[in-house]
Design an enzyme around this catalytic site. Structure first.
Site, PDB file in Angstrom:
ATOM      1  N   LYS A  53       0.841  -1.205   0.000  1.00 49.43           N
ATOM      2  CA  LYS A  53       0.000   0.000   0.000  1.00 49.43           C
ATOM      3  C   LYS A  53       0.877   1.257   0.000  1.00 49.43           C
ATOM      4  O   LYS A  53       0.630   2.196  -0.751  1.00 49.43           O
ATOM      5  CB  LYS A  53      -0.929  -0.006   1.220  1.00 49.43           C
ATOM      6  CG  LYS A  53      -2.001  -1.094   1.158  1.00 49.43           C
ATOM      7  CD  LYS A  53      -2.765  -1.247   2.475  1.00 49.43           C
ATOM      8  CE  LYS A  53      -3.738  -2.423   2.381  1.00 49.43           C
ATOM      9  NZ  LYS A  53      -4.481  -2.656   3.642  1.00 49.43           N
TER      10      LYS A  53
ATOM     11  N   GLN B  40      -4.149  -1.702   9.921  1.00 47.60           N
ATOM     12  CA  GLN B  40      -4.127  -2.997   9.248  1.00 47.60           C
ATOM     13  C   GLN B  40      -4.721  -4.064  10.170  1.00 47.60           C
ATOM     14  O   GLN B  40      -4.374  -4.143  11.350  1.00 47.60           O
ATOM     15  CB  GLN B  40      -2.681  -3.342   8.850  1.00 47.60           C
ATOM     16  CG  GLN B  40      -2.565  -4.541   7.934  1.00 47.60           C
ATOM     17  CD  GLN B  40      -3.228  -4.371   6.574  1.00 47.60           C
ATOM     18  OE1 GLN B  40      -3.306  -3.271   6.056  1.00 47.60           O
ATOM     19  NE2 GLN B  40      -3.717  -5.451   6.012  1.00 47.60           N
TER      20      GLN B  40
ATOM     21  N   ASP C 212     -10.429   2.775   4.587  1.00 48.27           N
ATOM     22  CA  ASP C 212     -10.872   1.379   4.501  1.00 48.27           C
ATOM     23  C   ASP C 212     -12.390   1.286   4.408  1.00 48.27           C
ATOM     24  O   ASP C 212     -12.922   0.217   4.089  1.00 48.27           O
ATOM     25  CB  ASP C 212     -10.414   0.603   5.748  1.00 48.27           C
ATOM     26  CG  ASP C 212      -9.101  -0.139   5.524  1.00 48.27           C
ATOM     27  OD1 ASP C 212      -8.816  -0.500   4.371  1.00 48.27           O
ATOM     28  OD2 ASP C 212      -8.379  -0.348   6.512  1.00 48.27           O
TER      29      ASP C 212
HETATM   30  N1  GUN Z   1      -6.789  -7.019   6.307  1.00 47.09           N
HETATM   31  C1  GUN Z   1      -7.248  -7.709   5.239  1.00 47.09           C
HETATM   32  N2  GUN Z   1      -7.840  -6.874   4.358  1.00 47.09           N
HETATM   33  C2  GUN Z   1      -7.753  -5.636   4.873  1.00 47.09           C
HETATM   34  C3  GUN Z   1      -8.166  -4.350   4.424  1.00 47.09           C
HETATM   35  O1  GUN Z   1      -8.765  -4.164   3.364  1.00 47.09           O
HETATM   36  N3  GUN Z   1      -7.861  -3.314   5.257  1.00 47.09           N
HETATM   37  C4  GUN Z   1      -7.227  -3.482   6.431  1.00 47.09           C
HETATM   38  N4  GUN Z   1      -6.991  -2.410   7.169  1.00 47.09           N
HETATM   39  N5  GUN Z   1      -6.830  -4.653   6.874  1.00 47.09           N
HETATM   40  C5  GUN Z   1      -7.092  -5.717   6.099  1.00 47.09           C
END
Ligand code: GUN
Length: 306
Positions: free
Chosen positions: A53, A97, A120
């Site tokens: 990311k 995350q 998110d």
């Molecule tokens: N863990 C798995 N997918 C995601 C996501 O889209 N965002 C976040 N923050 N954690 C994740």
């Protein structure tokens, strides 16, 4: 013959659009978006995702950084940190995350993120707006799935959709998105009776339960569209051989990395599909692209840029 819906082409297109828009807005306003990702404790997969990311954001002209905190951080301390980041005027996008270490109450942490920075799309306000079919920050993986299906010309209106998995990250928000597209939606999960009977009715079947190769051919209707959201790290060679036979790529992965990534859909089940997403390279690339789109949207809204 089943057609592959690969995610890279669309993801590259979306990222190129975000990059062009970031450049235009920078020229006009002198401002650039900033994205902050938070990692608590040590989790190899989370570390890889967050770094992807961060790197992707930077490649598009978005300022990005990862804030790492030790497992010993308390929930109150994490929420205090989020308050500080919520108040920081230069930060447009903020994400924690997941999964968090078990002692954390994930919902309390998500609620502490400012909804306008919640790239998110997991904050109750953003999820509520999604259910109300209002514009806003949408969860990235489900939003990417809808975009990918549209890109491949799959019609959604009136279709029977079955989603296996009811997570906050994928299953639940994806159900709302399909409803907003006038699909008819069923969510199945671990307590569902007659899962094979329900899944095999689906025109569009989404596997998002996180169990390697769980979706066998009997769960798939002939000609269905099959979307595989699973990213399972598997290290047992015997399991891989049973599922994939003697697949050279899988064997190489196991030898070099000690694991290989397996989706939730068994390869034999794909053969019944009209379209299917591969793992890796299907839904995955879209998640990051949609995050970049959300970061741009949050930036434009917060700073009232057009
Ligand atoms: N863990 C798995 N997918 C995601 C996501 O889209 N965002 C976040 N923050 N954690 C994740």
């Amino acid at each position: 013959m089943a057609q592959v819906m690969e995610g890279k082409t669309l993801a590259e297109k979306i990222k190129a659009e975000v990059k062009a828009e970031v450049r235009r807005l920078q020229a006009e306003s002198g401002q650039v978006p900033k994205l902050v990702g938070i990692l608590v404790g040590e989790n190899k997969a989370s570390e890889i995702y967050l770094r992807t990311k961060e790197k992707t954001a930077q490649s598009l002209g978005i300022v990005s950084e990862i804030r790492r905190f030790p497992q010993s951080l308390s929930q109150e301390e994490l929420i205090d940190q989020l308050r500080i980041l919520n108040e920081a005027p230069e930060i447009d996008g903020l994400l924690v995350q997941l999964p968090l270490p078990p002692k954390f109450e994930t919902n309390r942490v998500i609620e502490a993120i400012s909804p306008e920075k919640d790239v998110d799309g997991f904050h109750p306000l953003n999820l509520g707006r999604l259910f109300m079919n209002e514009e806003g920050l949408r969860p990235c993986t489900p939003a990417g799935i809808i975009e990918l299906l549209k890109f491949y010309g799959v019609s959604l209106e009136g279709q029977e959709v079955v989603i296996i998995g009811r997570s906050l990250i994928v299953g639940k928000p994806l159900a709302a998105m399909f409803i907003n597209e006038n699909s008819t939606v069923t969510i199945c999960h671990s307590r569902t009776r007659n899962l094979a009977g329900i899944a095999s009715r689906a025109d569009i079947l989404v596997a998002a339960m996180g169990r390697p190769a769980y979706v066998q051919p009997e769960l798939v209707k002939e000609g269905a569209v099959v979307v595989d959201v699973g990213i399972n790290y598997v290290s047992e060679a015997s399991f891989i051989e049973k599922i994939f036979g003697d697949d050279p790529k899988k064997r190489q992965d196991l030898q070099e990395k000690g694991y290989t990534i397996v989706g939730d859909v068994h390869p034999a089940a794909r053969e019944k599909a009209s379209f299917y997403t591969p793992v890796p390279g299907g839904v995955g690339p879209l998640t990051v692209a949609m995050l970049m789109q959300n970061t741009l949207l949050a930036f434009k809204r917060r700073r009232q840029l057009g």
